[in-house]
Each structure stands twice: as C-alpha cells, then as structure tokens.
Design a protein around this motif. Structure first.
Motif, mmCIF file in Angstrom:
data_model
loop_
_atom_site.group_PDB
_atom_site.id
_atom_site.type_symbol
_atom_site.label_atom_id
_atom_site.label_comp_id
_atom_site.label_asym_id
_atom_site.label_seq_id
_atom_site.Cartn_x
_atom_site.Cartn_y
_atom_site.Cartn_z
ATOM 1 N N TYR A 93 0.816 -1.210 0.000
ATOM 2 C CA TYR A 93 0.000 0.000 0.000
ATOM 3 C C TYR A 93 0.855 1.268 0.000
ATOM 4 C CZ TYR A 93 -3.694 3.178 1.607
ATOM 5 O OH TYR A 93 -4.583 4.203 1.727
ATOM 6 N N THR A 94 2.024 1.214 0.636
ATOM 7 C CA THR A 94 2.879 2.394 0.768
ATOM 8 C C THR A 94 3.928 2.514 -0.332
ATOM 9 O OG1 THR A 94 4.296 1.109 2.230
ATOM 10 C CG2 THR A 94 2.616 2.507 3.268
ATOM 11 N N ASP A 95 3.988 1.564 -1.248
ATOM 12 C CA ASP A 95 5.023 1.554 -2.288
ATOM 13 C C ASP A 95 4.722 2.535 -3.414
ATOM 14 O OD1 ASP A 95 6.350 -0.413 -0.925
ATOM 15 O OD2 ASP A 95 5.750 -2.045 -2.251
ATOM 16 N N THR A 96 5.790 2.871 -4.130
ATOM 17 C CA THR A 96 5.685 3.639 -5.369
ATOM 18 C C THR A 96 5.953 2.671 -6.510
ATOM 19 O OG1 THR A 96 6.508 5.620 -4.249
ATOM 20 C CG2 THR A 96 6.578 5.621 -6.651
ATOM 21 N N LEU A 127 4.180 5.469 -16.062
ATOM 22 C CA LEU A 127 3.763 6.496 -15.116
ATOM 23 C C LEU A 127 4.120 6.018 -13.717
ATOM 24 C CD1 LEU A 127 2.124 9.142 -14.575
ATOM 25 C CD2 LEU A 127 0.137 7.656 -14.312
ATOM 26 N N THR A 128 4.734 6.880 -12.923
ATOM 27 C CA THR A 128 5.080 6.530 -11.551
ATOM 28 C C THR A 128 3.988 7.045 -10.621
ATOM 29 O OG1 THR A 128 7.431 6.660 -12.085
ATOM 30 C CG2 THR A 128 6.837 6.787 -9.759
ATOM 31 N N VAL A 129 3.444 6.151 -9.789
ATOM 32 C CA VAL A 129 2.379 6.509 -8.854
ATOM 33 C C VAL A 129 2.657 5.875 -7.494
ATOM 34 C CG1 VAL A 129 0.579 6.762 -10.594
ATOM 35 C CG2 VAL A 129 0.917 4.558 -9.532
ATOM 36 N N VAL A 130 2.197 6.553 -6.455
ATOM 37 C CA VAL A 130 2.211 5.985 -5.107
ATOM 38 C C VAL A 130 0.887 5.258 -4.954
ATOM 39 C CG1 VAL A 130 2.357 6.481 -2.643
ATOM 40 C CG2 VAL A 130 3.664 7.852 -4.278
ATOM 41 N N VAL A 131 0.944 3.990 -4.620
ATOM 42 C CA VAL A 131 -0.258 3.157 -4.585
ATOM 43 C C VAL A 131 -1.341 3.796 -3.734
ATOM 44 C CG1 VAL A 131 -1.178 0.904 -3.902
ATOM 45 C CG2 VAL A 131 1.056 1.043 -5.009
ATOM 46 N N ARG A 132 -1.020 4.239 -2.539
ATOM 47 C CA ARG A 132 -2.027 4.746 -1.599
ATOM 48 C C ARG A 132 -2.665 6.069 -2.006
ATOM 49 N NH1 ARG A 132 2.681 5.622 1.933
ATOM 50 N NH2 ARG A 132 3.273 7.798 1.663
ATOM 51 N N ILE A 188 8.288 -1.981 -9.064
ATOM 52 C CA ILE A 188 8.185 -1.270 -7.794
ATOM 53 C C ILE A 188 9.416 -0.363 -7.749
ATOM 54 C CG2 ILE A 188 8.173 -1.472 -5.283
ATOM 55 C CD1 ILE A 188 6.974 -4.319 -5.706
ATOM 56 N N THR A 189 9.199 0.948 -7.742
ATOM 57 C CA THR A 189 10.328 1.882 -7.809
ATOM 58 C C THR A 189 10.801 2.314 -6.436
ATOM 59 O OG1 THR A 189 8.820 3.749 -8.069
ATOM 60 C CG2 THR A 189 9.671 2.743 -10.085
ATOM 61 N N ASN A 190 9.938 2.240 -5.434
ATOM 62 C CA ASN A 190 10.330 2.630 -4.080
ATOM 63 C C ASN A 190 9.476 1.857 -3.080
ATOM 64 O OD1 ASN A 190 11.571 3.966 -1.935
ATOM 65 N ND2 ASN A 190 10.199 5.726 -2.069
ATOM 66 N N ARG A 191 10.138 1.159 -2.195
ATOM 67 C CA ARG A 191 9.429 0.397 -1.150
ATOM 68 C C ARG A 191 9.644 1.101 0.166
ATOM 69 N NH1 ARG A 191 8.226 -5.670 -1.394
ATOM 70 N NH2 ARG A 191 6.329 -4.705 -2.089
#
Length: 192
Positions: A93-96, A127-132, A188-191
């Motif tokens: 949920y918090t990943d990008t 497109l880069t998005v933050v899941v939450r 996943i670009t950022n965990r």
C-alpha cells in the motif's frame, strides 16, 4: 395600439416554450447512462458466477470486493498468465510503482493512458504513482496490491470505485461511468 402591446409578452412566452420543448426531445449520448453501466456490471457478475470450473487462468474472470466502495466488486482478467515465471513481487500500500495503462468507458471511448498500441512499446514511458494516493481510484489501489510485477490485467471498475479517484481527467466523465482499465505493473520503484 394598446391591444398589440399586450400580445407581445404572450407571443414571446409561447415561442420560448416551444423552443425549450424542442431541445429536451433530443436525447444525448449519455442520457440514462446509469442503467447501461449497471447492466454491464450485472453481466460481469453473471459471467463470474456461471463460468465453468477449471477454466484456464487466461480465460477466467476474477473479482475482489472494493472495501472503499459499498458493495462494489472489481472484476478482472489476467492477460498474460502464461508468463508467470517472470513475475516479481507484489507492491504494498505504501510503495511507489511504475505502470502502463489505458482507460476507457464501456462504450469503448478511450479516456486516457500512456500507451496506445496493443501493448506498451519501448517508446512509451511508464507512469510513476504511489499506490495509496488513489490517483486511479480505490479499485486500482486494491488491484495493484494483488498484482505481481510484470502482470497485465484488464480491470472492470464500477462507478462507485471510480468516484473516489484523485485524478482530474475523470471530472469530465458522464456520471455513473464504469471504467475498463488495461493495467501493466512495470516495477516497484520505491518500497517504504
């Protein structure tokens, strides 16, 4: 002369009534749009409930309940299950994440997306998005958490799950529009 002056407002009133009636007789393309969208989701529910057991994964229709939209199910098909060995992790949920997507409504009108051919090409940028953050609405937030990196799904998202989207390009949609979402989870670009 005074008799003619009394008739002017009456003639204008009658003319405006006929003009107003004429405009309302022609239905717009999206008049009564709620009903076809509800029927569309009902037909997906019927297919889901009556599909034969043991169908191949690529032929099956799946669903999950969207906890943010009251009694709304998001239906989906896995478009590339044969590539299962190549799939990575699932995002949290918090990943990008980076995604490729195409959005359309049930009549086939494309709303937006970052690829136009049958699949993303080397010239398309993810497109880069933050899941939450919910840019695509709660239906996509939950779908991303079920997907593995590399998977491609076709999501059928009910209008109740679209309403809580933070995306500004959905403001021009007709009310009660379900979305058909072709979604590729690239990485996943950022965990966090």
């Amino acid at each position: 002369m005074s008799k003619k002056i009394y008739w002017i407002p009456v003639v204008l009133l009658v003319a405006s009534l006929f003009t107003a009636c004429k405009e309302s007789e022609e239905p717009g393309r999206y008049d009564n749009w709620k009903e076809p969208n509800e029927l569309y989701m009902d037909s997906l529910e019927y297919v889901y409930k009556t599909q034969a057991a043991g169908l191949a994964e690529k032929d099956s229709l799946y669903r999950f309940e969207d906890p943010f939209a009251q009694q709304a199910y998001v239906y989906y098909k896995k478009l590339n299950p044969e590539e299962k060995e190549d799939f990575g992790m699932r995002p949290l949920y918090t990943d990008t994440v980076s995604v490729y997507y195409q959005r359309s409504i049930i009549d086939g009108v494309r709303i937006s997306g970052n690829f136009t051919d049958d699949k993303p090409s080397e010239f398309d940028a993810p497109l880069t998005v933050v899941v939450r953050n919910g840019e695509f609405g709660s239906g996509v937030i939950w779908a991303l958490q079920y997907m593995y990196v590399g998977e491609r799904w076709r999501l059928y998202i009910p209008w109740a799950s679209v309403q809580n989207s933070s995306s500004t390009d959905l403001a021009s949609l007709p009310a009660y529009s379900n979305l058909i979402f072709d979604l590729v989870l690239d990485e996943i670009t950022n965990r966090e």
